[in-house]
Write a protein that holds these residues in place. Structure first.
Motif, mmCIF file in Angstrom:
data_model
loop_
_atom_site.group_PDB
_atom_site.id
_atom_site.type_symbol
_atom_site.label_atom_id
_atom_site.label_comp_id
_atom_site.label_asym_id
_atom_site.label_seq_id
_atom_site.Cartn_x
_atom_site.Cartn_y
_atom_site.Cartn_z
ATOM 1 N N ASN A 46 3.207 11.257 -9.202
ATOM 2 C CA ASN A 46 1.746 11.427 -9.090
ATOM 3 C C ASN A 46 1.324 12.834 -9.489
ATOM 4 N N VAL B 254 -0.977 13.876 -3.017
ATOM 5 C CA VAL B 254 -0.283 12.821 -2.272
ATOM 6 C C VAL B 254 -0.399 13.198 -0.806
ATOM 7 N N THR B 255 -0.989 12.324 -0.012
ATOM 8 C CA THR B 255 -1.251 12.679 1.379
ATOM 9 C C THR B 255 0.036 12.742 2.195
ATOM 10 N N THR C 91 6.343 6.339 2.992
ATOM 11 C CA THR C 91 7.190 5.867 1.901
ATOM 12 C C THR C 91 8.613 6.393 2.012
ATOM 13 N N ARG D 45 0.828 -1.212 0.000
ATOM 14 C CA ARG D 45 0.000 0.000 0.000
ATOM 15 C C ARG D 45 0.861 1.260 0.000
ATOM 16 N N GLY D 46 1.984 1.225 0.733
ATOM 17 C CA GLY D 46 2.874 2.381 0.733
ATOM 18 C C GLY D 46 3.423 2.679 -0.645
ATOM 19 N N GLN E 261 1.078 9.233 3.177
ATOM 20 C CA GLN E 261 1.736 8.481 2.109
ATOM 21 C C GLN E 261 3.195 8.894 1.962
ATOM 22 N N ARG F 66 2.146 1.646 -3.540
ATOM 23 C CA ARG F 66 1.063 1.982 -4.474
ATOM 24 C C ARG F 66 0.606 3.434 -4.326
ATOM 25 N N GLY F 67 1.013 4.086 -3.246
ATOM 26 C CA GLY F 67 0.691 5.506 -3.120
ATOM 27 C C GLY F 67 1.403 6.364 -4.133
ATOM 28 N N TRP F 68 2.463 5.828 -4.777
ATOM 29 C CA TRP F 68 3.207 6.655 -5.723
ATOM 30 C C TRP F 68 3.693 5.916 -6.963
#
Length: 224
Positions: free
Chosen positions: A165, A170-171, A178, A65-66, A174, A68-70
């Motif tokens: 992104n 991008v939060t 990362t 998930r980390g 995140q 996939r945030g970017w």
């Protein structure tokens, strides 16, 4: 030469995969825990990630998930867990394939080739021109008005994730998970410091940024 990052905390398996993947023409990097996997994936993105789910510091699904945030880099999960729940969680988190242990090298190589063919991953070779900025994600270089800009590894990690992104939020979480690791997910002051540094280096007017945009209380966005 394709770059593969192998993440596993079993030393014997890690050594075996290193030797065999190198023999097949891969450039191999390794990590033994989730934090290291996130750091290496961010600082030097591989073409494909091979990831064990049972890591000592976090679940493999958190690593997925980390990332996939970017990034949409291909991710192949290796796991001794045969249950459908674990497979579903990994695939829902963003894994591309799931290989159960024990496995044959031929099977793993075939899975790697398959996810590489399916992948539209272009982050590592991306070149972005944004006004006065020229950013080469593959070479990890930035120039401003033709002059090379030196970035620290953390600064590059933040910029890389935002650029990958571009146009999208991008939060803070995140970015922190990362670039720094899951233990830093609440340390938002780190981001304020590093974003200020990046703006001083990259923006013509740091007080009125054109590219590195703050979304108050949420995160950041890169605009071309």
């Amino acid at each position: 030469m394709k770059r593969v990052l192998v993440v596993d905390d079993e030393p014997q398996l890690l050594r075996a995969l290193q030797l065999n993947l190198r023999a097949e023409g891969y450039a191999v990097a390794v990590a033994t825990n989730g934090n290291e996997a996130l750091r290496v994936s961010s600082s030097n993105p591989p073409d494909v990630l091979v990831l064990d789910l049972g890591l000592p510091d976090m679940e493999g699904a958190e690593v997925i998930r980390g990332i996939r945030g970017w990034s949409d880099m291909p991710i192949v999960v290796l796991s001794a867990r045969h249950g459908s729940t674990d497979k579903v969680e990994a695939l829902d988190a963003g894994a591309d394939d799931y290989v159960t242990k024990p496995f044959g090298l031929d099977e793993l190589l075939a899975r790697l080739r398959a996810v590489e063919r399916r992948s539209s991953h272009a982050t590592t070779g991306g070149v972005i021109d944004a006004g006065e900025l020229h950013i080469n994600l593959g070479a990890a270089t930035v120039t401003r008005d033709g002059q090379r800009v030196h970035l620290t590894p953390r600064e590059w990690g933040v910029l890389q994730m935002l650029v990958a992104n571009r146009g999208n939020l991008v939060t803070q979480r995140q970015l922190l998970q990362t670039v720094w690791g899951p233990a830093y997910s609440e340390e938002t002051q780190y981001l304020r410091v590093y974003m200020a540094q990046l703006r001083r280096k990259l923006e013509a007017d740091p007080g009125r940024p054109r590219h590195l945009i703050t979304e108050a209380g949420q995160g950041y966005r890169f605009e071309e």
